[in-house]
Design a protein around this motif. Structure first.
Motif, mmCIF file in Angstrom:
data_model
loop_
_atom_site.group_PDB
_atom_site.id
_atom_site.type_symbol
_atom_site.label_atom_id
_atom_site.label_comp_id
_atom_site.label_asym_id
_atom_site.label_seq_id
_atom_site.Cartn_x
_atom_site.Cartn_y
_atom_site.Cartn_z
ATOM 1 N N GLU A 181 0.535 5.466 -0.477
ATOM 2 C CA GLU A 181 0.477 5.582 -1.940
ATOM 3 C C GLU A 181 -0.099 6.927 -2.362
ATOM 4 O O GLU A 181 0.234 7.445 -3.429
ATOM 5 C CB GLU A 181 -0.372 4.436 -2.517
ATOM 6 N N ASN A 184 2.701 9.305 -3.013
ATOM 7 C CA ASN A 184 3.356 9.028 -4.293
ATOM 8 C C ASN A 184 2.516 9.529 -5.464
ATOM 9 O O ASN A 184 3.051 10.065 -6.443
ATOM 10 C CB ASN A 184 3.613 7.529 -4.450
ATOM 11 N N PHE A 185 1.209 9.370 -5.346
ATOM 12 C CA PHE A 185 0.331 9.779 -6.441
ATOM 13 C C PHE A 185 0.314 11.306 -6.588
ATOM 14 O O PHE A 185 0.277 11.825 -7.704
ATOM 15 C CB PHE A 185 -1.086 9.257 -6.205
ATOM 16 N N HIS A 226 3.683 2.718 -13.419
ATOM 17 C CA HIS A 226 3.085 1.493 -12.877
ATOM 18 C C HIS A 226 1.593 1.346 -13.211
ATOM 19 O O HIS A 226 0.953 0.408 -12.760
ATOM 20 C CB HIS A 226 3.275 1.381 -11.362
#
Length: 375
Positions: A181, A184-185, A226
């Motif tokens: 993650e 992605n961040f 999200h």
């Protein structure tokens, strides 16, 4: 004689394999890591493990729009050379190139082949690298202006996180990559970044809290996919000690991108007092097209922020025009922005959620209060 030939053949094969390995790795790893991998090829058989590293996404802003307006070979050659120069800077700062992304690049800092201990100053290396990359961006775009080439700004997102690193390519192909993650961040930080700047996650900012860089970080609220609420990130302006440099770059790109846009834009006559209300903040509406608006105000919203807005004018003409079709409020997305000399901001807003008929109704209502600017 056969023994001597066997030895020579074996040495030749080893040297050939070493040369091929060097060619493969030279654009991905720093020279010291390439040398370590050649010395011990088994070190490339990376079993997936969890590492804390600092991740960097680099993106060429507005590349798709520029590519439509330029000859294919010219833009391909220009971007290839640009990315090669960026790669050299990354490798000189002990970074590992994960992959190139056509108009951008993913890399990371803090991982080193052949060493059991990780590099501990990876956040500092990443930020130093990002500043050098933006310095390259400034120099290249100044040159581009002088010879009539495309202005290609960079956005950079940096995030420190624990990710899984391994050789995803198997035995036949080397593909040292990350998963998690945190990757992605970092990508989302880059997306929220303004051209010519660097957006840093809270984890990286925390690591750098005791450094001189921390004094240059400006907290921003950004919107991340999200996430229900806006979150904190930190903007680093590479030109904080020379604001004129940033203004030169922003003006260059602003002029270039406006030249690239084919839609007709119309200026709102000031006597009508047309404003756009967004997140409780009022912006003066400067001009508009079928796809969006240019607004001016005292507040700053990072690129990618979306919000419902309403348009209000002094005589309530717009409200009357758009109240019947129930078009207000409607959603806009921040696509661009720059700070003016007086500290206020101009932003470009895009309308992502309405159909063609609804956009046309807003356009028609505003057209009654406007003059054409340009095509």
């Amino acid at each position: 004689l056969s023994t001597i030939l066997s030895v020579i053949t074996e040495v030749f094969n080893i040297e050939t394999k070493s040369l091929n390995l060097q060619r493969t790795l030279s654009g991905l790893l720093p020279p010291s890591q390439v040398a370590a991998a050649i010395k011990d090829p088994n070190s490339l058989d990376l079993k997936p493990q969890l590492y804390e590293v600092t991740i960097m996404f680099i993106d060429i802003t507005g590349f798709s729009l520029t590519a439509k307006k330029m000859e294919t070979n010219a833009i391909f050659s220009e971007v290839r050379d640009y990315l090669q120069e960026i790669t050299n800077i990354i490798l000189n700062h002990n970074g590992v190139v994960d992959k190139t992304l056509g108009d951008g690049m993913l890399c990371f800092f803090g991982f080193e082949i052949g060493r059991k201990q990780q590099r501990l100053n990876h956040a500092e290396e990443a930020i130093d690298c990002a500043l050098k990359v933006q310095e390259l961006c400034f120099e290249r775009n100044l040159t581009a202006r002088s010879v009539g080439k495309a202005i290609l700004p960079l956005r950079i997102g940096i995030n420190t996180a624990k990710v899984i690193i391994g050789n995803l390519g198997g035995q036949r192909r080397i593909d040292i990559t990350m998963m998690g993650e945190g990757v992605n961040f970092a990508s989302r930080l880059e997306t929220a970044c303004d051209p010519f700047k660097i957006m840093i996650g809270s984890s990286t900012a925390s690591v750098m809290a005791d450094s001189s860089i921390s004094k240059l970080l400006v907290k921003r609220k950004i919107q991340i996919k999200h996430f229900d609420d806006m979150i904190d990130a930190y903007e680093l302006n590479p030109y904080s000690e020379n604001h004129n440099k940033l203004k030169i770059m922003q003006d260059l790109y602003w002029d270039w991108s406006n030249d690239m846009i084919s839609e007709e834009r119309y200026q709102i006559e000031s006597k009508h007092g047309v404003v756009l209300k967004m997140e409780g903040t009022t912006f003066k509406l400067i001009n508009f097209s079928l796809s969006g608006f240019q607004v001016h105000g005292a507040s700053y919203y990072a690129r990618g922020v979306t919000s419902n807005v309403s348009i209000v004018d002094r005589d309530k003409t717009i409200e009357c025009e758009l109240s019947d079709p129930h078009l207000m409020p409607f959603l806009v997305e921040v696509r661009s922005g720059k700070q003016l000399d007086d500290g206020s901001f101009v932003m470009g807003l895009y309308i992502p959620g309405l159909n063609a008929r609804q956009k046309q109704e807003i356009f028609n209502a505003l057209s009654k209060l406007s003059n054409k600017v340009s095509a």
